[in-house]
Design a protein around this motif. Structure first.
Motif, mmCIF file in Angstrom:
data_model
loop_
_atom_site.group_PDB
_atom_site.id
_atom_site.type_symbol
_atom_site.label_atom_id
_atom_site.label_comp_id
_atom_site.label_asym_id
_atom_site.label_seq_id
_atom_site.Cartn_x
_atom_site.Cartn_y
_atom_site.Cartn_z
ATOM 1 N N ARG A 1 54.897 47.523 46.831
ATOM 2 C CA ARG A 1 55.752 48.437 47.414
ATOM 3 C C ARG A 1 57.026 47.969 47.745
ATOM 4 N NH1 ARG A 1 51.667 52.187 50.660
ATOM 5 N NH2 ARG A 1 49.802 51.644 49.564
ATOM 6 N N THR A 2 58.002 47.575 46.983
ATOM 7 C CA THR A 2 59.030 46.892 46.711
ATOM 8 C C THR A 2 60.288 47.992 46.490
ATOM 9 O OG1 THR A 2 60.715 45.178 46.089
ATOM 10 C CG2 THR A 2 58.904 45.793 44.854
ATOM 11 N N ASP A 3 61.352 48.048 47.315
ATOM 12 C CA ASP A 3 62.385 48.618 46.888
ATOM 13 C C ASP A 3 63.468 47.716 46.210
ATOM 14 O OD1 ASP A 3 63.427 46.803 48.884
ATOM 15 O OD2 ASP A 3 64.314 48.421 50.148
ATOM 16 N N CYS A 4 63.166 46.434 45.800
ATOM 17 C CA CYS A 4 64.047 45.616 45.011
ATOM 18 C C CYS A 4 63.736 45.100 43.672
ATOM 19 C CB CYS A 4 64.131 44.206 46.031
ATOM 20 S SG CYS A 4 65.087 42.937 45.397
ATOM 21 N N ALA A 5 64.570 45.114 42.874
ATOM 22 C CA ALA A 5 64.231 44.634 41.383
ATOM 23 C C ALA A 5 64.847 43.363 40.880
ATOM 24 C CB ALA A 5 64.732 45.541 40.571
ATOM 25 N N TYR A 6 65.289 42.546 42.088
ATOM 26 C CA TYR A 6 65.646 41.371 41.870
ATOM 27 C C TYR A 6 64.699 40.061 42.262
ATOM 28 C CZ TYR A 6 70.303 43.097 41.156
ATOM 29 O OH TYR A 6 71.414 44.025 40.472
ATOM 30 N N LEU A 7 64.925 38.887 41.775
ATOM 31 C CA LEU A 7 64.058 38.032 42.119
ATOM 32 C C LEU A 7 64.567 36.710 42.741
ATOM 33 C CD1 LEU A 7 62.321 37.667 38.515
ATOM 34 C CD2 LEU A 7 61.261 38.854 40.672
ATOM 35 N N PRO A 8 63.902 36.182 43.642
ATOM 36 C CA PRO A 8 64.565 34.896 44.318
ATOM 37 C C PRO A 8 64.622 33.883 43.390
ATOM 38 C CG PRO A 8 61.893 35.133 44.908
ATOM 39 C CD PRO A 8 62.552 36.380 44.050
ATOM 40 N N GLU A 9 65.717 33.218 43.556
ATOM 41 C CA GLU A 9 65.936 31.886 42.567
ATOM 42 C C GLU A 9 65.008 30.782 42.640
ATOM 43 O OE1 GLU A 9 69.971 30.767 43.557
ATOM 44 O OE2 GLU A 9 70.539 32.785 43.616
ATOM 45 N N SER A 10 64.334 30.640 44.103
ATOM 46 C CA SER A 10 63.447 29.863 44.152
ATOM 47 C C SER A 10 62.281 29.621 43.045
ATOM 48 C CB SER A 10 62.905 29.609 45.580
ATOM 49 O OG SER A 10 62.247 30.833 45.940
ATOM 50 N N GLN A 11 61.972 31.038 42.489
ATOM 51 C CA GLN A 11 60.925 31.379 41.779
ATOM 52 C C GLN A 11 61.086 31.120 40.203
ATOM 53 O OE1 GLN A 11 58.690 34.932 42.428
ATOM 54 N NE2 GLN A 11 58.398 34.636 44.652
ATOM 55 N N PHE A 12 62.386 30.700 39.891
ATOM 56 C CA PHE A 12 62.820 30.483 38.363
ATOM 57 C C PHE A 12 61.915 29.313 37.925
ATOM 58 C CE2 PHE A 12 65.685 28.436 35.358
ATOM 59 C CZ PHE A 12 65.783 29.577 34.578
ATOM 60 N N ALA A 13 61.792 28.517 38.655
ATOM 61 C CA ALA A 13 61.129 27.347 38.067
ATOM 62 C C ALA A 13 59.727 27.518 37.962
ATOM 63 C CB ALA A 13 61.142 26.157 39.171
ATOM 64 N N ASP A 14 59.014 28.667 38.463
ATOM 65 C CA ASP A 14 57.683 29.082 38.032
ATOM 66 C C ASP A 14 57.650 29.575 36.717
ATOM 67 O OD1 ASP A 14 56.982 28.138 40.640
ATOM 68 O OD2 ASP A 14 57.060 30.281 41.493
ATOM 69 N N ALA A 15 58.544 29.830 36.110
ATOM 70 C CA ALA A 15 58.551 30.571 34.719
ATOM 71 C C ALA A 15 57.548 29.879 34.008
ATOM 72 C CB ALA A 15 59.748 30.769 34.336
ATOM 73 N N PRO A 16 57.576 29.019 33.451
ATOM 74 C CA PRO A 16 56.542 28.412 32.472
ATOM 75 C C PRO A 16 55.217 28.554 32.842
ATOM 76 C CG PRO A 16 58.387 26.568 33.028
ATOM 77 C CD PRO A 16 58.323 27.573 34.067
ATOM 78 N N ASP A 17 54.893 28.465 34.210
ATOM 79 C CA ASP A 17 53.479 28.795 34.647
ATOM 80 C C ASP A 17 52.874 30.286 34.510
ATOM 81 O OD1 ASP A 17 53.149 26.092 34.899
ATOM 82 O OD2 ASP A 17 53.579 26.001 37.211
ATOM 83 N N VAL A 18 53.943 31.150 34.977
ATOM 84 C CA VAL A 18 53.767 32.575 34.734
ATOM 85 C C VAL A 18 53.619 32.858 33.318
ATOM 86 C CG1 VAL A 18 54.705 34.816 35.219
ATOM 87 C CG2 VAL A 18 55.158 32.885 36.895
ATOM 88 N N LEU A 19 54.573 32.599 32.242
ATOM 89 C CA LEU A 19 54.304 32.628 31.066
ATOM 90 C C LEU A 19 53.022 32.230 30.538
ATOM 91 C CD1 LEU A 19 57.910 32.039 29.924
ATOM 92 C CD2 LEU A 19 56.832 34.108 30.295
ATOM 93 N N ALA A 20 52.801 30.943 30.858
ATOM 94 C CA ALA A 20 51.311 30.775 30.230
ATOM 95 C C ALA A 20 50.033 31.499 30.712
ATOM 96 C CB ALA A 20 51.097 29.043 30.896
ATOM 97 N N ALA A 21 50.314 32.122 31.955
ATOM 98 C CA ALA A 21 49.269 32.987 32.376
ATOM 99 C C ALA A 21 49.287 34.121 31.566
ATOM 100 C CB ALA A 21 49.371 33.266 33.891
ATOM 101 N N VAL A 22 50.576 34.730 31.420
ATOM 102 C CA VAL A 22 50.646 36.023 30.585
ATOM 103 C C VAL A 22 50.127 35.789 29.135
ATOM 104 C CG1 VAL A 22 52.642 37.362 29.660
ATOM 105 C CG2 VAL A 22 52.776 36.832 31.871
ATOM 106 N N LYS A 23 50.457 34.739 28.613
ATOM 107 C CA LYS A 23 49.837 34.568 27.250
ATOM 108 C C LYS A 23 48.420 34.311 27.092
ATOM 109 C CE LYS A 23 50.366 31.303 23.284
ATOM 110 N NZ LYS A 23 51.042 29.906 22.783
#
Length: 686
Positions: free
Chosen positions: A330-352
């Motif tokens: 339930r968010t009105d925002c489509a942007y992401l916090p810069e602090s979560q940029f470093a999470d990308a490898p782990d998120v992509l591993a889960a997505v895969k």
């Protein structure tokens, strides 16, 4: 003992799992010295208006107090909140746990309502224990751990609770008072319809009614366009004729409407020589798509899959709450916090892991690419909807969940592909003094478009002439105008709303406002409603039979239109509703006191009820019977009067006592009011 109070059982279980479950009780989970309990959304509810009216108000055959103008407006001196019937047991559990707690953790959802539903329980029990705030946009293990490690003083979020409380009270004042006032006004006009008025519901209905009437009154205008195949030594391409300012045969909108002129142009240009009068090439880039706000998701899922707004909300909620595969929806925002940029490898591993079929696209992602989507300055209370690090089971998803999840995943993957690049070419052609133009596009780097190769309509650019490949040419090159052709067309009415486009309209309400100052103010994006409420508002309008669906389209009913016609502009104006939301934002930020906001709402209600109580209105399409009004009372017995149509005399009415047949008093109608001086104690309806 720390007592965690979560908004719902699923959040409580996620928190307890990270704290370490050591036991379970009736309505709570033990985690060592801590306990975790839960709500089911709002556990307390506002008392109904009958509880604020005098005890001597007569009741109808169902034991409910009769609606009377005398009691309007209903404005509580002290607001009454009490546990909902289905929540009483759990409220008692929470109250008992509070007694032994040394510290309380508000673990409501990360928004206004999530803040309030726990805070109002603490106030209900007169809590004096210190309170801290757990705030998380997801309930996967990593997100929960981070939230537990970064809890803050609950007082820092007090503005969120105030804004939610203000919204609830103001909605109550508007809904209860204006619904009663206009229902009684309609009854005085001889209509038996229950009219419900809402601060967001009514402007939303007005959007649909206005659009439907625009379509129905639209008169198509036929016009012509001219296209020609331009032959260049290096290849042929299509171009469109552009009219001169003084061109004969144009209407006021610059459309070619004279068929004879169009035919003459076709005949005079076909086969004639010409030249390239302008040739321009420009390298362009297309930025990454943002991730999804709930409104963006609703609009795309409605267009692509035909899902209703309620379908999308429920699906996003289940992906977040049940499957833990996506973040808070339930968010009105489509942007992401810069602090979560470093999470990308782990998120992509889960997505895969969850989506083996996307392995090649995941492997092609470059987590060093930082798109414009990572922007702290544009992140509101919640960030865009993205995948979590949870390695769930794709096979447990139903079709709707799979489709929505796929949209979320691809939007996130796109952030880690290069920018899309292409060469844009613009050509102007001169033939016999007439101008043709063409545009072409050649992709030089596919970039993030590769994420959508099997879902090409993600790029929502129109598939027109701009996609054609133009031959290499230069200014001054000779060409020949091949076969020119007249194309016949008609102007089109605006499209009917779908649930997706109606949600978008609610968000971008400034597009429907003509006043320049209001438009400028609304362009900032306040919109009407919230991400959490827009779907339910549309559902309620359908349930009330003000709107109906035909295929993917949303259409206003006779009742819905008649109701909008009966209401003053200020009540159905999107400007009022947007201003209301802006005031709530000021309350949330602490710039405006809650009491000041409520005082303004009370003044508005008093003014509108006074206007509604004056006169009558006829409503078409109603099916529900409304209570008898006694704004006008029988001079014989004191009961309320009811305005009724005269048989065989369209547009003429009479007034009869609601206590008939005990009392047979009647009165002639004069401009929506009973003429007491000519009352008769019989059933004569003349």
């Amino acid at each position: 003992m720390r007592l965690f109070i979560a908004e719902k059982p699923s959040v409580a279980k996620a928190i307890a799992a990270e704290l370490g479950v050591t036991g379970k009780g009736d309505g709570y989970i033990e985690c060592g010295s801590d306990k975790v309990t839960w709500c089911f959304g709002h556990m307390l509810e506002q008392a109904g208006p009958d509880e604020y009216t005098p005890d001597d108000v007569p009741t109808n055959d169902k034991g409910r107090k009769i609606w009377r103008v005398d009691e309007l407006p209903i404005i509580p001196d002290e607001w009454i909140l009490r546990p909902k019937d289905d929540a009483k047991k759990q409220v008692r559990v929470i109250g008992g746990l509070l007694k032994s707690a040394s510290q309380v953790v508000n673990a409501g959802d990360p928004d206004r309502e999530g803040q309030l539903l726990v805070d109002e329980l603490l106030e209900h029990f007169n809590n004096t224990k210190p309170v801290i705030r757990y705030w998380s946009n997801a309930i996967d293990s990593v997100s929960v751990k981070r939230a537990l490690a970064s809890m803050k003083d609950n007082q820092e979020y007090h503005g969120f609770a105030d804004a939610a409380e203000g919204r609830g009270k103001a909605d109550w004042l508007i809904g209860m008072n204006l619904s009663r006032a206009y229902t009684l006004r309609a009854q005085r006009g001889g209509s038996r319809a229950l009219l419900t008025v809402g601060r967001v519901q009514t402007p939303t209905l007005a959007l649909v009614v206005t659009r439907d009437r625009e379509i129905e009154s639209f008169k198509a205008v036929p016009f012509h366009t001219i296209r020609a195949e331009i032959q260049h030594p290096n290849g042929a391409f299509w171009a469109s004729w552009k009219a001169k300012e003084d061109q004969a045969g144009l209407d006021a909108e610059g459309r070619l409407v004279d068929t004879a002129v169009a035919n003459a142009l076709v005949e005079s240009l076909t086969g004639k020589p010409g030249s390239i009068s302008e040739y321009k090439q420009e390298a362009k880039k297309q930025n990454h798509p943002l991730t999804f706000s709930l409104s963006d998701m609703t609009a795309l899922a409605s267009k692509r899959f035909g899902y209703s707004a309620e379908d999308v909300l429920k699906t996003c909620q289940s992906l977040y709450e049940t499957h833990k595969l996506t973040t808070y929806p339930r968010t009105d925002c489509a942007y992401l916090p810069e602090s979560q940029f470093a999470d990308a490898p782990d998120v992509l591993a889960a997505v895969k892991a969850v989506n083996p079929a996307l392995a090649s696209i995941v492997d092609g992602a470059d987590t060093s690419i930082r798109s414009r989507t990572w922007n702290d300055k544009k992140v509101s209370a919640h960030h865009g909807i993205i995948p979590t690090m949870h390695k769930g089971d794709l096979n447990k998803l139903n079709d709707k969940e799979r489709n929505i999840y796929d949209l979320v995943v691809r939007a996130y993957l796109a952030q880690f592909y290069p920018i899309h690049e292409f060469m844009s070419t613009t050509v102007a052609v001169d033939v016999e003094g007439e101008t043709f133009s063409a545009k072409g596009k050649v992709v030089t780097k596919s970039g993030w478009h590769d994420v959508y190769l099997d879902n090409s309509d993600e790029d929502e650019g129109d598939q027109d002439d701009e996609s054609q490949s133009l031959p290499k040419m230069g200014q001054g090159d000779a060409i020949t105008c091949g076969q020119a052709a007249r194309r016949d067309a008609k102007t089109k009415p605006p499209a009917r709303f779908t649930e997706g486009t109606l949600i978008t309209a609610m968000v971008n309400i400034h597009r429907f406002v003509t006043d320049p100052q209001h438009k400028k103010m609304l362009r900032e994006g306040d919109g009407i409603g919230t991400e959490a409420t827009r779907a339910s508002i549309i559902s309620e309008l359908k349930r009330r039979e003000y709107l109906e669906t035909k295929g993917k389209q949303i259409i206003s009913t006779t009742l819905g239109r008649s109701m909008i016609d009966a209401l003053p502009e200020v009540v159905k104006s999107p400007v009022l509703t947007a201003l209301y939301e802006r005031m709530l934002q000021s309350v949330e930020s602490g710039k405006t006191e809650l009491a000041a906001f409520i005082t303004k709402q009370e003044a508005f209600i008093r003014d509108q009820v006074a206007k509604a109580n004056d006169g009558a209105v006829s409503i078409a399409g109603g099916k529900e019977a409304a209570p008898v009004s006694d704004v006008f009372k029988c001079m014989s017995c004191g009961a309320g009067l009811s305005r009724r149509p005269l048989p065989k005399k369209k547009g003429h009415f009479w007034w009869g006592c609601s206590n008939y047949p005990t009392c047979k008093q009647t009165y002639p109608d004069v401009k929506g009011r009973p003429n007491y001086s000519k009352g008769r104690n019989n059933t004569d309806k003349e």
